[in-house]
Structures are given as structure tokens and as C-alpha cells.
Design a protein around this motif. Structure first.
Motif, PDB file in Angstrom:
ATOM      1  N   LEU A 241       0.810  -1.217   0.000  1.00 59.25           N
ATOM      2  CA  LEU A 241       0.000   0.000   0.000  1.00 59.25           C
ATOM      3  C   LEU A 241       0.840   1.263   0.000  1.00 59.25           C
ATOM      4  O   LEU A 241       0.324   2.350  -0.267  1.00 59.25           O
ATOM      5  CB  LEU A 241      -0.930  -0.005   1.223  1.00 59.25           C
TER       6      LEU A 241
ATOM      7  N   ILE B  24      -8.605  -1.936   4.539  1.00 64.56           N
ATOM      8  CA  ILE B  24      -7.498  -0.980   4.694  1.00 64.56           C
ATOM      9  C   ILE B  24      -7.787  -0.004   5.814  1.00 64.56           C
ATOM     10  O   ILE B  24      -6.915   0.295   6.656  1.00 64.56           O
ATOM     11  CB  ILE B  24      -7.259  -0.239   3.362  1.00 64.56           C
TER      12      ILE B  24
ATOM     13  N   LEU C 109      -1.444  -5.463   2.247  1.00 66.89           N
ATOM     14  CA  LEU C 109      -2.610  -6.346   2.244  1.00 66.89           C
ATOM     15  C   LEU C 109      -2.223  -7.598   1.481  1.00 66.89           C
ATOM     16  O   LEU C 109      -1.831  -7.536   0.309  1.00 66.89           O
ATOM     17  CB  LEU C 109      -3.817  -5.681   1.604  1.00 66.89           C
TER      18      LEU C 109
ATOM     19  N   ALA D 269      -5.143  -7.046   6.049  1.00 62.31           N
ATOM     20  CA  ALA D 269      -4.316  -5.844   6.003  1.00 62.31           C
ATOM     21  C   ALA D 269      -3.415  -5.815   7.227  1.00 62.31           C
ATOM     22  O   ALA D 269      -3.816  -6.194   8.327  1.00 62.31           O
ATOM     23  CB  ALA D 269      -5.189  -4.588   5.955  1.00 62.31           C
TER      24      ALA D 269
END
Length: 863
Positions: A209, A258, A296, A286
Motif C-alpha cells: 500500500l 485498509i 494487504l 491488512a
């Protein structure tokens, strides 16, 4: 300090990945920084790294030590002393000496950072935290990633032994860092495996991410009907495959995972490249810190034609990245996944249907069988590590859990991890041994005796028994009777009964050595001789028949190692070591450790030889410079000089006693700044000039010192010195008849001490402090020299001394003078004569290992 050593460099200490990656002569900085960031992650065990720093600080006798990882910032991952509170913190890389060490890719040796242009402007140096510094770089994964350093707040001369020791400790640190990466890798494998099992899927994904990179494994690519080149590697590329009617729902599920750093669960349709539609079930998790997700990961599988029961279970197990098999109640293999087939391939293919004890006979009676049967018997899961011999020749981490009809087993190959742990342990053991060797050699005045005691450090760590031989000639084989240049100075055996045999062997064996013996071979070649097997008959064959050969046959070693102990350009000794069959032959690593032991012993023996030679020279110079005191009616003069317990046996301290033309007696004590032959030479010139000025002019002490001050620059004596000059005048016409006047002047020297015995027998001892102490000689020609007169009663004792008597490491000058005052009072009270009192005073006040010269003049008036 050798200026070449001050800037000497050493290659980077490498981890298991090998040399640092270089492109066109320059390290790929972006790749290096990324690798360093991974190295400095949360997987590091700072407790173990802190212990390595504490060991580094203790072995190198520094206040602090630090392990740093340098990416775009510097992260402290281990520390001792001042660095301990900094562990886990980051700072700009440009502010650190460790970053200088890392970027150069070489060792950094700094004696005094405050004056070193390379590092003087760095904040730790400017603040005074770092004055002396010794650092070596650390490398892992083909990149130099940081540094191990030891430092202190005072300037210090480092030597090559200390640099070598830091390099050994850095090997341990590199192994620890490598071990942490391996453990993190195994932990990640297990985490992905667990998610794959939970999801019941066949493909795995990993979404970073922070960078946006989305990674799919080969199974997931196949599930979507594409190859790796066709996949864009982003979340946008994934969305292109999701059915338009499902995109919002999938996006919402991803966003929820998330935002909550929680689980992801979705079942959706995808459109394949051939326009076909397939249902996919995906699950993930996550991960992150502080409520912010950074990664994730998860797994997905095809649910279009999924069936209940065995088919679904098989898909899960085949998707596992770790090995798995099942055994029935007759110990037969009922299932083994692809990873298990791959790892156990050296045994053979087609495990299903085979009985485990027949297919793996070495498991019988081993921890494998013990734990498997325990799990089945108790119904409780087990977890253990065990080794299986060739053809697998590997260590495994095993987890087994029973069900009523089967035993399920999951395992990982942890051979590399075990090797890293063993390497770390060996590195620490080697560093500890070499530290003990250095301590043993430095803690004794008798170097030969200390080298002989090394056998007790070597046995039983590296051998069953050991003999240490001294070689007292540079080329003993040039003498037909070369054996007379050898003598055994130390022995040891791992058992008490064996020690008597080794001692008897050592007493007889030198005379029994033939010209073909392995000892003679080592003297010729200056290289080790290793009899790795069948050593008993091979060595006995080159010994003369007799007691020595009989003793050797009693020892009956399977392997023998004979090593030269090298000094500066010559063999000064020999190590002979024996092992039985259980210990096996000496490894390359062990021979290297023993060679390092020999190198340190050889240097100590060579230094002892140089010490003896310089001592003879220095003592001759000392006798020529310091003369006996004059005879004077009415007073007695005693003098003493004790050299420092260092190589140079003469330095800048001196005494003198002589008559002036009017019959007065002058005594002098002085100390030229420095502790070497230059100081001794300057001392001789100052002593001669002072005596000449005093005798030819008849001046008092202050004027004599003033004239000496002015003579020094004329004669180009570029030095400074402290000095006390005292003149004793008998004054029969004085109202206090029978007293003696002492006129004295002090140029920055410790104060004279006066002892007076009163009518009641009480002894009073006081130092004569100047009201305004004068400057040292050689600092200022315009300085005024003051002079003081003291009336001394009959029997009074005046003691002049140099600072070596009262000042030493761990004791201030003031405390030393007070201890001298008390000791002088007790000795005068005991009624000793002047000569005996001087001897007792030196015995009481001086340590066994003197760090400085000591000169002393004592004057006693007749009663």
C-alpha cells in the motif's frame, strides 16, 4: 601510533550473500538503501544486538559501542553505553561517523576525532561524545548496509589486534542480522501459508500500500488467464478484470480492510481475456502499525466448479507454500503435496502408500519417531526441530497434529537458519577465546610463563591436549644440534590423568625429535603441519625409540596439528595439539583461530625479547646519567630512581645533589615532559646545565632556575620541565644556633615534604606549598622565580620526589600527596634510618606495574 594504521582500511564484513554489488565501480545506491530499510525492520531482536554491543565495548575497553543500519537515514539497531538509549531511533545519515565508515566500504580508525579533518565537524564529535572511534562496515544481501563501531570520549591509540577483534565481532553481527532476515522470511512464509489455508484458495497476492505495487503468484495469474508480462502490477490493472457490476462491492471491501487494518473477504466475477466469466473467492488481511495499513496479503481461488469434500481440501493443500503430508493409523503416507515431494525428492518419488519407517529408516529411534508417536498417543499437537542425515542432510522445523484416523505434518527446511545460528555461536566463542588470550598475555609480567598458560585456554575447546614450545634462535636448524634451541614451556590435557602423560611426553620429546619430525618440518617451512587421520603411527615413526615415544603412544591421538608461533619475521615458538577420533580432524576455521592465538603469543614473545634488549640499553644510560650523592658533614643524602615498567627504562625524571663553592649543599629533583629517549636526552642536558650554573655562579635556587630558563632556547632545548632546587646552609652565627636554613624554589613541581620530630617524639610531616607556584621551565622567559627560606631543626628530614610517586591512573595528585604524608610520618616514627626509610617508602607507595618513572632525594640533618 603508526600513521599508516591511522588511515588503514579493512574490507567490508560480509553477510552470507557475498560481496557488495557494484555497477561501473559505484554501488547501486537505490537498491542498497531499499535493502537497508528491510534490514532495519521490526524483525530485529535488539536484545541480542545490544548484547553484542556490550561484548564489543567490554572486549575493546571502550565506553560505548553501536550497530547502525544506514538507508536514507541512520537507524541505531543495537547499542551499549551512550548508544543504548538511542536504539530504535533515526537520525540524518550525514551526521554519523558510522555512515562515513559504511559509505567508504572500509574500516575507519580515528585516534582523535576532534582534530581529524574527515570527521571533526560531525555532531557527535563536536558535542564531545566521540573522541576515539573504531568502526568496520556490515554487509548483507550483496550490499553494505551499516557499521559496527566502538568509541569513547577520550583520544586513544588503536592497534591492529583491536581492529582484528572488531572484525571478528562484526562477523557475529552480520550473522545475527542475516539470521533475523531468515527468521522474518520464514515467518512471512508461514503467514502466507496460513492465509492460503484459511481462504481455501490456490493463488496468492501481496499489495504494497505504500508503493502501490501489486504482486500475484503464478497460480493467480493462471486463474485470471494471463501471463506475468500481461499484468500491470497495480490495483487499477486488477479492476480491469473485475466484472463491472461487482467493482464497487470489491472496492468497498478492500477499502474497509485498509481503513480498519482488518480482514478482506469478497466473492466476485472476473472477465477472462477470451471474454469468458469465472467466479473467484478471495480472502486477505491488512497489516500495519498505528492504525495505518501498509500491506494487504491474501489468496484467491476459483469457485466456479468447486466441489465439496476432498477436491476442495486438495486444492488448499496444493496451494500451500510449505511441505505437508498425512499418515494413516498404520503409518502409511496417504497424501503429500507438491512442496513435500520437492523437498523429499532425494529419498525417491511415490511416497503415497509407503510406510514412513521403511521409506525413512533413519527416522526410527530419532526425534521424528518420538514426537510423531507422542502426538498420536496423547492426541496433542507437537512442534520440534530435528536433523535427517543424507541423502536429505537437512534440519527441519516440524509441526504435527493428530486426528482420530490420521496424523497431519507440516514442515520447513531450516538448514540455513541453523547454519546462521551455529556461525554466530562459533564467532562469539572465537572472539571470547581470543579476548581471553589477549587478557592472559597482558596480565602477566612473565611473558614466557603467560604463553605457556595458553595451553589451558586451548584445551579442551580446540584440542584434547596441547604442548607449547619456545624457540630461542632465529634459525635453529642451522645448528646440527638444533634441539638445544627448543624448550617446552606449557602443557595441558582435557583429563587429569592425561596431564601427567603430556607432562612426561613434553619432558622427553625434544631429545627424541628426528630431523624428519613434524616439528622440524614446521621449523623449515614456517607453515602448519596437519596430520588429519592415523596420527598415532605417523608421528611415532619420526620419534626416536624411548620414553617419549612410549608416552606419545599412550596419548594415541587420531589427528595432530603442529603450528608455528610467529614473531616479527621469525618463528619464536610451536603449538602441538592432539585430538582423539571423537573430536575429529581440525577444521579450516579452527586452524585459523589457532593461528590467530599463535600470532598473538608470537607478538608477545617478540615484544618480551625487544623489552629485554632495550632494558639493558636503558639501564646503562640510566647509570651514566644519575650519580651518587656527595658526602657532607652534618647532613645525610639518600637518592633513589625507579624506572617505569615499560619498554623504555629511562625517561625524563632526574635527581641531583652537589656542593657549591661556598660549601653549601644543593639538591635537585626534576621531570622533563615525556616518557621516551628524547625526554631522557633533554633531562641529561638540563641536569648538566643546572649543575654548571649553580656551581659557577654560586647563586641561590631562584636565580639558578631563572638562568636555566634563559639558557634553554639558546641551546635549542625545545621542551618543558618541572623542577625543585633546594640549598642547605648551616648558620652557626644565627641566634638559633645549630639550625640549618633551606632556601628553595619550585618551577611547577610537586611540593617538597618536611618531617620534624618534636621533643615529645611526635612526628609532624607537612608539604611545602608555594604561596604562588612558579611556571614550568621553558614556558616564559620573563616569569619571575620566587624563593622561600625555611629553618630546619636538627634531625629534620626533607623529601623531594617526582610525580610518579604520588600520581597514577585512578588517583589524583592531592590524594597521592596525602598518602605520601601519612606513610612518611609512620616510617619516620618507626625509627628507620634514611636509606631503609627510602626503600620502605617506595615499597609501600609504588604499584607492581609502574606507569611512570620515579626519582627521589631525601636529606636528613644530624641531631
Amino acid at each position: 601510533m603508526n600513521p599508516e594504521f591511522t588511515r588503514r582500511t579493512t574490507p567490508p564484513v560480509l553477510g552470507r550473500a557475498g560481496s557488495a554489488t557494484v555497477t561501473g565501480g559505484l554501488v547501486d545506491e537505490q537498491a542498497r538503501a531499499e535493502h537497508a530499510r528491510r534490514m532495519a525492520g521490526d524483525h530485529l531482536d535488539t536484545t541480542r544486538l545490544n548484547r553484542l554491543c556490550e561484548l564489543t565495548a567490554r572486549l575493546l575497553s571502550t565506553g560505548s559501542a553501536q550497530i547502525s543500519i544506514v538507508s536514507d537515514v541512520l537507524t541505531v539497531v543495537g547499542g551499549a553505553g551512550v548508544s543504548r538509549p538511542l536504539v530504535g531511533t533515526t537520525s540524518p545519515a550525514s551526521d554519523s561517523l558510522c555512515a562515513v565508515t559504511m559509505r567508504s566500504g572500509t574500516g575507519l580508525v580515528v585516534r582523535d576525532a576532534a582534530v581529524d579533518p574527515l570527521v571533526a565537524g560531525l555532531p557527535p564529535v563536536v558535542s564531545g561524545t566521540v573522541r576515539s572511534y573504531l568502526g568496520v562496515p556490515l554487509a548483507s544481501g550483496g550490499h553494505v548496509v551499516g557499521a559496527l563501531c566502538a568509541y569513547g570520549a577520550d583520544a586513544r591509540d588503536w592497534d591492529e589486534t583491536e581492529l582484528s577483534l572488531l572484525g571478528l565481532l562484526a562477523e557475529a553481527v552480520a550473522s545475527e542480522l542475516h539470521l533475523a532476515v531468515l527468521e522474518a522470511s520464514y515467518a512471512e512464509d508461514r503467514r502466507i501459508w496460513q492465509l492460503a489455508v484459511d481462504a481455501g484458495g490456490v493463488g496468492a497476492f501481496d499489495w504494497d500500500l505504500m508503493t502501490g505495487e501489486l504482486r500475484w503468484d503464478e497460480r493467480l495469474l493462471a486463474l485470471f488467464g494471463i501471463d506475468r508480462e500481461s499484468f500491470g502490477g497495480t490495483i487499477e490493472a486488477f479492476n480491469e478484470f473485475v466484472h463491472p457490476e461487482d467493482r464497487d462491492r470489491v472496492a468497498q471491501a478492500l477499502r474497509g480492510a485498509i481503513d480498519t487494518v482488518g480482514a478482506f473477504n469478497a466473492e466476485y466475477r472476473i472477465i477472462l481475456p477470451d471474454r469468458g466469466v469465472r467466479w473467484v473467492s478471495a480472502r486477505g488481511q491488512a497489516y500495519g502499525e498505528g492504525g495505518t495499513a501498509t500491506q494487504l496479503v491474501g489468496a484467491a481461488f476459483d469457485t466456479t466448479l468447486v466441489q465439496e469434500g476432498e477436491a476442495r481440501v486438495a486444492r488448499i493443500l496444493e496451494a500451500m507454500p510449505s511441505a505437508f503430508f498425512q499418515l494413516d493409523d498404520e503409518w502409511r503416507f496417504t497424501y503429500a503435496n507438491a512442496e513435500a515431494d520437492k523437498i523429499l525428492a532425494p529419498i525417491g518419488s511415490g511416497m503415497v502408500g509407503e510406510i514412513i519407517w521403511e521409506l525413512f529408516p533413519d527416522a526410527v529411534g530419532s526425534p521424528f519417531e518420538d514426537n510423531y508417536r507422542h502426538a498420536v498417543r496423547t492426541g496433542q499437537p507437537v512442534q520440534f526441530e530435528a536433523y535427517y542425515p543424507p541423502p536429505l542432510d537437512s534440519w527441519y522445523e516440524i509441526r504435527a497434529w493428530p486426528t482420530p484416523d490420521e496424523l497431519s505434518v507440516y514442515f520447513l527446511d531450516v538448514t540455513d537458519r541453523r547454519a546462521a545460528q551455529a556461525s554466530l555461536a562459533r564467532s562469539m566463542e572465537r572472539a571470547a577465546l581470543l579476548a581471553e588470550v589477549s587478557d592472559s598475555l597482558s596480565d602477566s609480567f612473565d611473558t614466557v610463563q603467560a604463553v605457556g598458560r595458553l595451553a589451558q585456554l586451548i584445551v579442551p575447546r580446540l584440542a584434547q591436549w596441547c604442548l607449547i614450545t619456545l624457540v630461542d634462535d632465529a634459525d635453529p636448524l642451522s645448528d646440527r644440534n638444533w634441539r638445544r634451541h627448543l624448550r617446552d614451556i606449557g602443557y595441558w590435557h582435557a583429563t587429569e590423568e592425561g596431564r601427567a602423560v603430556v607432562q612426561a611426553y613434553g619432558q622427553d620429546r625434544i631429545a627424541a625429535l628426528t630431523d624428519d619430525s613434524f616439528v622440524a618440518q614446521v621449523l623449515r617451512t614456517h607453515a602448519p603441519a596437519h596430520v588429519s587421520a592415523n596420527a598415532t603411527p605417523l608421528v611415532a615413526a619420526v620419534l626416536v625409540d624411548g620414553p617419549a615415544r612410549d608416552h606419545y603412544l599412550t596419548l594415541a591421538p587420531e589427528s595432530v596439528l603442529v603450528l608455528p608461533v610467529r614473531g616479527r619475521g621469525r618463528t619464536v615458538g610451536i603449538l602441538t595439539l592432539g585430538r582423539d577420533a571423537e573430536q575429529g580432524p581440525f577444521t579450516v576455521e579452527e586452524i585459523g583461530t589457532l593461528e590467530e592465538v599463535g600470532a598473538r603469543a608470537g607478538l608477545a614473545l617478540d615484544n618480551a625479547r625487544l623489552y629485554a634488549e632495550q632494558r639493558e640499553l636503558a639501564e646503562g644510560l640510566q647509570r651514566s646519567l644519575l650519580t651518587a650523592p656527595p658526602v657532607q658533614e652534618g647532613l645525610q643524602v639518600a637518592v633513589r630512581y625507579e624506572p617505569a615498567a615499560e619498554i623504555a627504562q629511562v625517561g625524563g625524571d632526574w635527581y641531583d645533589a652537589f656542593h657549591q663553592t661556598d660549601g653549601s649543599t644543593v639538591v635537585v629533583i626534576g621531570d622533563v615532559v615525556g616518557h621516551d629517549t628524547d625526554a631522557a636526552a633533554a633531562m641529561g642536558q638540563l641536569r648538566a646545565m643546572l649543575r654548571g650554573i649553580a656551581v659557577t655562579t654560586g647563586d641561590g635556587p631562584a636565580e639558578v632556575l631563572r638562568r636555566l630558563d634563559h639558557a634553554m632556547p639558546v641551546l635549542e632545548l625545545d621542551t618543558t620541565a618541572t623542577c625543585v632546587v633546594a640549598r642547605f646552609d648551616t648558620t652557626p652565627d644565627d641566634p638559633a644556633a645549630g639550625t640549618t636554613r633551606m632556601r628553595w624554589s619550585n618551577a611547577g613541581h610537586p611540593p617538597p615534604m618536611i618531617a620534624v620530630t618534636g621533643p615529645d617524639g611526635e612526628v609532624s610531616v607537612e608539604p611545602l606549598w608555594s604561596s604562588s607556584p612558579d611556571l614550568l621551565l621553558g614556558l616564559d622567559l620573563e616569569t619571575e622565580r620566587s624563593e622561600t627560606v625555611v629553618a630546619l631543626p636538627p634531625g629534620a628530614i626533607v623529601l623531594l620526589y617526582s610525580d610518579g610517586l604520588v600520581e597514577r591512573r585512578g588517583q589524583s595528585l592531592g590524594d597521592g600527596i596525602e598518602e605520601l604524608r601519612r606513610s612518611l610520618r609512620d616510617l619516620v616514627s618507626s625509627g628507620l634510618d634514611l636509606e631503609a626509610m627510602c626503600d620502605a617508602l617506595l615499597d609501600h607507595l609504588l604499584p607492581l606495574r609502574r606507569e611512570d618513572d620515579v626519582a627521589m632525594v631525601a636529606v636528613q640533618l644530624d641531631r
